[in-house]
Design a protein around this motif. Sequence first.
Motif, PDB file in Angstrom:
ATOM      1  N   UNK A  88      74.588   2.179  26.337  1.00 17.78           N
ATOM      2  CA  UNK A  88      74.126   0.805  26.403  1.00 17.78           C
ATOM      3  C   UNK A  88      74.897  -0.005  25.372  1.00 17.78           C
ATOM      4  N   UNK A  89      75.468  -1.118  25.799  1.00 23.02           N
ATOM      5  CA  UNK A  89      76.268  -1.970  24.938  1.00 23.02           C
ATOM      6  C   UNK A  89      75.414  -3.166  24.498  1.00 23.02           C
ATOM      7  N   UNK A  90      75.023  -3.175  23.229  1.00 27.84           N
ATOM      8  CA  UNK A  90      74.258  -4.293  22.681  1.00 27.84           C
ATOM      9  C   UNK A  90      75.129  -5.540  22.574  1.00 27.84           C
ATOM     10  N   UNK A  91      76.411  -5.309  22.329  1.00 32.20           N
ATOM     11  CA  UNK A  91      77.396  -6.380  22.221  1.00 32.20           C
ATOM     12  C   UNK A  91      78.756  -5.733  22.458  1.00 32.20           C
ATOM     13  N   UNK A  92      79.831  -6.504  22.502  1.00 33.93           N
ATOM     14  CA  UNK A  92      81.155  -5.881  22.654  1.00 33.93           C
ATOM     15  C   UNK A  92      81.520  -4.966  21.482  1.00 33.93           C
ATOM     16  N   UNK A  93      80.760  -5.051  20.372  1.00 32.61           N
ATOM     17  CA  UNK A  93      81.093  -4.290  19.173  1.00 32.61           C
ATOM     18  C   UNK A  93      80.085  -3.203  18.808  1.00 32.61           C
ATOM     19  N   UNK A  94      78.970  -3.100  19.512  1.00 31.05           N
ATOM     20  CA  UNK A  94      77.932  -2.118  19.184  1.00 31.05           C
ATOM     21  C   UNK A  94      77.434  -1.450  20.460  1.00 31.05           C
ATOM     22  N   UNK A  95      77.451  -0.097  20.458  1.00 28.04           N
ATOM     23  CA  UNK A  95      76.919   0.621  21.618  1.00 28.04           C
ATOM     24  C   UNK A  95      76.075   1.813  21.174  1.00 28.04           C
ATOM     25  N   UNK A  96      75.127   2.175  22.016  1.00 27.32           N
ATOM     26  CA  UNK A  96      74.243   3.306  21.811  1.00 27.32           C
ATOM     27  C   UNK A  96      74.498   4.286  22.946  1.00 27.32           C
ATOM     28  N   UNK A  97      74.646   5.569  22.621  1.00 29.12           N
ATOM     29  CA  UNK A  97      74.925   6.560  23.654  1.00 29.12           C
ATOM     30  C   UNK A  97      74.038   7.783  23.538  1.00 29.12           C
ATOM     31  N   UNK A  98      73.765   8.406  24.665  1.00 29.94           N
ATOM     32  CA  UNK A  98      73.048   9.682  24.738  1.00 29.94           C
ATOM     33  C   UNK A  98      73.844  10.582  25.674  1.00 29.94           C
ATOM     34  N   UNK A  99      74.244  11.762  25.179  1.00 36.08           N
ATOM     35  CA  UNK A  99      75.079  12.687  25.945  1.00 36.08           C
ATOM     36  C   UNK A  99      74.454  14.073  25.893  1.00 36.08           C
ATOM     37  N   UNK A 100      74.344  14.717  27.048  1.00 36.75           N
ATOM     38  CA  UNK A 100      73.837  16.089  27.140  1.00 36.75           C
ATOM     39  C   UNK A 100      74.961  16.977  27.657  1.00 36.75           C
ATOM     40  N   UNK A 101      75.213  18.126  26.984  1.00 38.06           N
ATOM     41  CA  UNK A 101      76.287  19.033  27.383  1.00 38.06           C
ATOM     42  C   UNK A 101      75.766  20.463  27.518  1.00 38.06           C
ATOM     43  N   UNK A 102      76.251  21.153  28.539  1.00 33.36           N
ATOM     44  CA  UNK A 102      75.853  22.531  28.825  1.00 33.36           C
ATOM     45  C   UNK A 102      77.107  23.412  28.945  1.00 33.36           C
ATOM     46  N   UNK A 103      77.406  24.228  27.918  1.00 32.65           N
ATOM     47  CA  UNK A 103      78.588  25.095  27.986  1.00 32.65           C
ATOM     48  C   UNK A 103      78.299  26.409  28.716  1.00 32.65           C
ATOM     49  N   UNK A 104      79.324  26.907  29.420  1.00 33.30           N
ATOM     50  CA  UNK A 104      79.258  28.191  30.118  1.00 33.30           C
ATOM     51  C   UNK A 104      80.547  28.934  29.806  1.00 33.30           C
ATOM     52  N   UNK A 105      80.425  30.165  29.326  1.00 29.27           N
ATOM     53  CA  UNK A 105      81.627  30.926  29.011  1.00 29.27           C
ATOM     54  C   UNK A 105      82.354  31.313  30.290  1.00 29.27           C
ATOM     55  N   UNK A 106      83.654  31.563  30.168  1.00 31.67           N
ATOM     56  CA  UNK A 106      84.460  31.962  31.317  1.00 31.67           C
ATOM     57  C   UNK A 106      83.940  33.259  31.934  1.00 31.67           C
ATOM     58  N   UNK A 107      83.297  34.077  31.124  1.00 32.47           N
ATOM     59  CA  UNK A 107      82.717  35.327  31.615  1.00 32.47           C
ATOM     60  C   UNK A 107      81.408  35.082  32.369  1.00 32.47           C
ATOM     61  N   UNK A 108      80.924  33.827  32.353  1.00 30.96           N
ATOM     62  CA  UNK A 108      79.713  33.488  33.095  1.00 30.96           C
ATOM     63  C   UNK A 108      78.461  33.412  32.246  1.00 30.96           C
ATOM     64  N   UNK A 109      78.571  33.679  30.941  1.00 32.02           N
ATOM     65  CA  UNK A 109      77.401  33.642  30.068  1.00 32.02           C
ATOM     66  C   UNK A 109      77.002  32.197  29.780  1.00 32.02           C
ATOM     67  N   UNK A 110      75.687  31.970  29.803  1.00 36.74           N
ATOM     68  CA  UNK A 110      75.159  30.640  29.529  1.00 36.74           C
ATOM     69  C   UNK A 110      73.823  30.806  28.822  1.00 36.74           C
ATOM     70  N   UNK A 111      73.653  30.105  27.709  1.00 40.39           N
ATOM     71  CA  UNK A 111      72.409  30.192  26.952  1.00 40.39           C
ATOM     72  C   UNK A 111      71.936  28.775  26.646  1.00 40.39           C
ATOM     73  N   UNK A 112      70.716  28.471  26.995  1.00 37.25           N
ATOM     74  CA  UNK A 112      70.154  27.131  26.800  1.00 37.25           C
ATOM     75  C   UNK A 112      70.243  26.688  25.334  1.00 37.25           C
ATOM     76  N   UNK A 113      70.186  27.629  24.387  1.00 36.72           N
ATOM     77  CA  UNK A 113      70.254  27.259  22.974  1.00 36.72           C
ATOM     78  C   UNK A 113      71.629  26.738  22.574  1.00 36.72           C
ATOM     79  N   UNK A 114      72.641  26.939  23.411  1.00 37.07           N
ATOM     80  CA  UNK A 114      73.978  26.413  23.142  1.00 37.07           C
ATOM     81  C   UNK A 114      74.163  24.983  23.660  1.00 37.07           C
ATOM     82  N   UNK A 115      73.181  24.472  24.418  1.00 31.13           N
ATOM     83  CA  UNK A 115      73.269  23.107  24.930  1.00 31.13           C
ATOM     84  C   UNK A 115      73.226  22.115  23.769  1.00 31.13           C
TER      85      UNK A 115
END
Length: 125
Positions: A88-115
């Motif tokens: 969300x851009x409050x102005x051209x100079x100030x923004x607020x962001x929320x990002x969620x990321x979920x990593x998965x290893x190439x071997x297929x391992x995935x753990x919610x605690x790594x999010x």
Amino acid sequence: YTKARAGLDVQAYFDVPSVGGLALKGEAIIAKDFDAKAGAATTPFGFWAAAIQSFGTDFNLFIRADYFDPNTDKASDGTFTFGGGAQYFFSPHVKLGAIYEHPISEAGASDKKDDILTLQMQAMF
């Protein structure tokens, strides 16, 4: 330490009527690193792709996928990361962001605690 890099950057923008701008972006890089002291070479590789949909001038939603392999000569050491978020851009100079990321290893391992959930406010001076 000797390093060589090659990369590619691609961007496309579209106007979505009654909604706002849609940006599709991506980048890839491959490298060759040689450590003379260790007498070893590695070949890192990575890429990312994102779609960003703007709603007017103040708000956007996005999704992103990326992959990084620190050494393509070694099996199953890469990581895929999938995510998305909002800004969300409050102005051209100030923004607020929320990002969620979920990593998965190439071997297929995935753990919610790594999010990762990142909340950030940025101001440009």
